[in-house]
Design an enzyme around this catalytic site. Structure first.
Site, short mmCIF file in Angstrom:
data_model
loop_
_atom_site.label_atom_id
_atom_site.label_comp_id
_atom_site.label_asym_id
_atom_site.label_seq_id
_atom_site.Cartn_x
_atom_site.Cartn_y
_atom_site.Cartn_z
N VAL A 1 0.88 -1.17 0.00
CA VAL A 1 0.00 0.00 0.00
C VAL A 1 0.92 1.23 0.00
CG1 VAL A 1 -1.73 1.29 1.33
CG2 VAL A 1 -1.82 -1.22 1.25
N GLU B 1 5.51 -15.28 2.35
CA GLU B 1 6.60 -15.12 3.31
C GLU B 1 6.53 -13.69 3.85
OE1 GLU B 1 7.70 -16.36 0.19
OE2 GLU B 1 8.06 -18.44 0.79
N ASN C 1 8.21 -7.43 10.46
CA ASN C 1 7.11 -6.66 9.84
C ASN C 1 5.82 -6.89 10.63
OD1 ASN C 1 5.30 -5.37 8.16
ND2 ASN C 1 6.15 -6.23 6.28
N TYR D 1 -2.08 -10.57 8.35
CA TYR D 1 -2.23 -11.94 7.88
C TYR D 1 -2.85 -12.83 8.97
CZ TYR D 1 0.89 -10.25 4.19
OH TYR D 1 1.45 -9.53 3.16
C1 LIG Z 1 1.29 -4.41 5.30
C2 LIG Z 1 0.34 -3.51 4.51
C3 LIG Z 1 0.05 -4.15 3.15
C4 LIG Z 1 -0.99 -3.43 5.30
O1 LIG Z 1 -1.87 -2.58 4.60
P1 LIG Z 1 -2.55 -1.33 5.33
O2 LIG Z 1 -3.49 -0.71 4.39
O3 LIG Z 1 -1.48 -0.47 5.91
O4 LIG Z 1 -3.32 -2.04 6.54
P2 LIG Z 1 -4.88 -1.96 6.89
O5 LIG Z 1 -5.25 -0.55 7.16
O6 LIG Z 1 -5.65 -2.72 5.88
O7 LIG Z 1 -4.89 -2.72 8.28
C5 LIG Z 1 -4.94 -4.11 8.32
C6 LIG Z 1 -4.38 -4.60 9.64
O8 LIG Z 1 -2.98 -4.39 9.66
C7 LIG Z 1 -2.59 -4.08 11.01
N1 LIG Z 1 -2.11 -2.71 11.07
C8 LIG Z 1 -2.32 -1.71 10.18
N2 LIG Z 1 -1.64 -0.59 10.55
C9 LIG Z 1 -1.01 -0.92 11.70
C10 LIG Z 1 -0.14 -0.22 12.56
N3 LIG Z 1 0.22 1.04 12.34
N4 LIG Z 1 0.35 -0.88 13.64
C11 LIG Z 1 0.01 -2.18 13.88
N5 LIG Z 1 -0.81 -2.89 13.09
C12 LIG Z 1 -1.31 -2.28 12.03
C13 LIG Z 1 -3.82 -4.23 11.87
O9 LIG Z 1 -3.92 -5.58 12.28
C14 LIG Z 1 -4.89 -3.90 10.88
O10 LIG Z 1 -6.12 -4.42 11.26
P3 LIG Z 1 -7.14 -3.57 12.18
O11 LIG Z 1 -7.34 -2.28 11.46
O12 LIG Z 1 -8.35 -4.41 12.24
O13 LIG Z 1 -6.45 -3.39 13.49
C15 LIG Z 1 0.89 -2.07 4.34
O14 LIG Z 1 1.07 -1.48 5.59
C16 LIG Z 1 2.18 -2.00 3.54
O15 LIG Z 1 2.14 -1.90 2.31
N6 LIG Z 1 3.34 -2.04 4.24
C17 LIG Z 1 4.64 -1.92 3.56
C18 LIG Z 1 4.90 -3.08 2.63
C19 LIG Z 1 4.75 -4.41 3.32
O16 LIG Z 1 5.28 -4.62 4.40
N7 LIG Z 1 4.02 -5.33 2.66
C20 LIG Z 1 3.83 -6.69 3.16
C21 LIG Z 1 4.99 -7.53 2.84
S1 LIG Z 1 4.78 -9.22 3.42
#
Ligand SMILES: CC(C)(COP(=O)(O)OP(=O)(O)OC[C@H]1O[C@@H](n2cnc3c(N)ncnc32)[C@H](O)[C@@H]1OP(=O)(O)O)[C@@H](O)C(=O)NCCC(=O)NCCS
Length: 148
Positions: free
Chosen positions: A69, A101, A106, A113
């Site tokens: 994202v 993976e 992270n 997940y």
């Molecule tokens: C990991 C990623 C895809 C999650 O997408 P996102 O849009 O940020 O997350 P969402 O808003 O959909 O939140 C989903 C869940 O993630 C977790 N989450 C989101 N932001 C968080 C934060 N700041 N701290 C802790 N948990 C968090 C929570 O469990 C959340 O669920 P909840 O809202 O019910 O508590 C995104 O943060 C990202 O692109 N990160 C960088 C790239 C990456 O690490 N990709 C995954 C590689 S395996």
């Protein structure tokens, strides 16, 4: 709007990847994925890419290779929405499970997940490059065959 990734936007996506990871994919990595027939998709809102993903088929398993994202848009539900779309696509395409993976460091991705029902089923030692040496990968799977 959830749609296929376009070749014309690979540089933009690689630039987002560079903001998102210490060891990002290049435009060439994304192109290779497209050419290999992996499912490469984006979520677009008001003409801008908000999220993207790359998923590879291995027989009847879907392997999630990239889910990202845009940094300023993180924490607003896009990652979860994208994951739901990917799971629906995989299920509709006849896959029985989704594998991925993730780095133990992270926390956000791991939380997402686990909340979506993925289970940790293994550890790949030294899988990822890291600032100092290598970092392990947690291997996670979501299986849905026989659940419904
Ligand atoms: C990991 C990623 C895809 C999650 O997408 P996102 O849009 O940020 O997350 P969402 O808003 O959909 O939140 C989903 C869940 O993630 C977790 N989450 C989101 N932001 C968080 C934060 N700041 N701290 C802790 N948990 C968090 C929570 O469990 C959340 O669920 P909840 O809202 O019910 O508590 C995104 O943060 C990202 O692109 N990160 C960088 C790239 C990456 O690490 N990709 C995954 C590689 S395996």
């Amino acid at each position: 709007m959830f749609r296929a990734m376009r070749r014309s936007e690979l540089e933009t996506i690689a630039a987002i990847d560079a903001q998102s990871y210490e060891f990002p994919w290049t435009a060439g990595n994304f192109l290779d994925s497209m050419l290999a027939g992996y499912r490469c998709c984006v979520y677009e809102e008001q003409g801008l890419i908000v999220a993207y993903a790359v998923m590879m088929a291995v027989v009847d398993e879907a392997h999630l290779l990239n889910l990202t994202v845009v940094p300023v848009m993180q924490g607003n539900g896009y990652g979860r929405a994208m994951l739901h779309r990917l799971i629906d696509c995989a299920r509709d395409s006849g896959f029985v499970s989704m594998w991925l993976e993730v780095r133990p460091s992270n926390r956000v991705a791991r939380q997402l997940y686990l909340a979506e029902g993925f289970q940790q089923v293994g550890l790949r030692k030294g899988y990822y490059p890291a600032a100092h040496g290598r970092e392990d990968a947690l291997l996670m799977v979501l299986e849905w065959q026989g659940v419904e």
